[in-house]
Scaffold this motif. Structure first.
Motif: not given
Length: 147
Positions: A78-83, A7-11, A15-17, A46-50
């Motif tokens: 570097g990866r999406t966090p798991t449960q 994602l670009t910083i703008g995207a 996405r994050s608001g 994309r995991s930076d959104i979370r």
């Protein structure tokens, strides 16, 4: 990571608001770590959104940036966090939140009697704080803040 998944910083802002400047602030604090594209532009996972969503929630709960940084250190980068990752961070947060709740309850219960008593009298307050014992604990409203 292929740039098509980044994602670009703008995207990320859209996405994050968050504003772009807020994302740069969180980057400066080490809460997100972009990589650079071939052209030298910031790219985010994309995991930076979370991660940023977690930052916003934690801040609304009253956690400081330093506390948030320590909690996020428990998440993989570097990866999406798991449960399991989120369960671990949730358990770590529980103690901080419980301490905040206890402090808020103490403040609520003591506020009317201490600050809100309306006496405006140092003589009466001497009954609760003779010889300024609270002052030995440090600055500020020590009788309200103590645990």
């Amino acid at each position: 990571m292929p740039e098509t998944n980044a994602l670009t910083i703008g995207a990320l802002a859209a996405r994050s608001g968050l504003s772009v400047s807020a994302i740069r602030f969180y980057e400066e604090k080490g809460l997100v770590e972009p990589f650079r594209s071939a052209g030298g532009q910031r790219r985010f996972l994309r995991s930076d959104i979370r991660r940023l969503s977690f930052v916003l929630i934690a801040q609304q709960l009253g956690l400081s940036i330093v506390e948030i940084e320590h909690l996020l250190a428990n998440l993989p980068y570097g990866r999406t966090p798991t449960q399991a990752d989120w369960t671990r961070i949730s358990k770590a947060m529980r103690g901080v939140i419980d301490a905040r709740i206890a402090q808020l309850e103490r403040t609520r219960d003591r506020l009317d009697g201490c600050i809100g008593c309306g006496c405006l009298s140092l003589k009466k307050c001497a009954l609760y704080n003779p010889e300024d014992r609270a002052g030995l604990k440090g600055p500020g409203p020590q009788l309200i803040l103590e645990g």
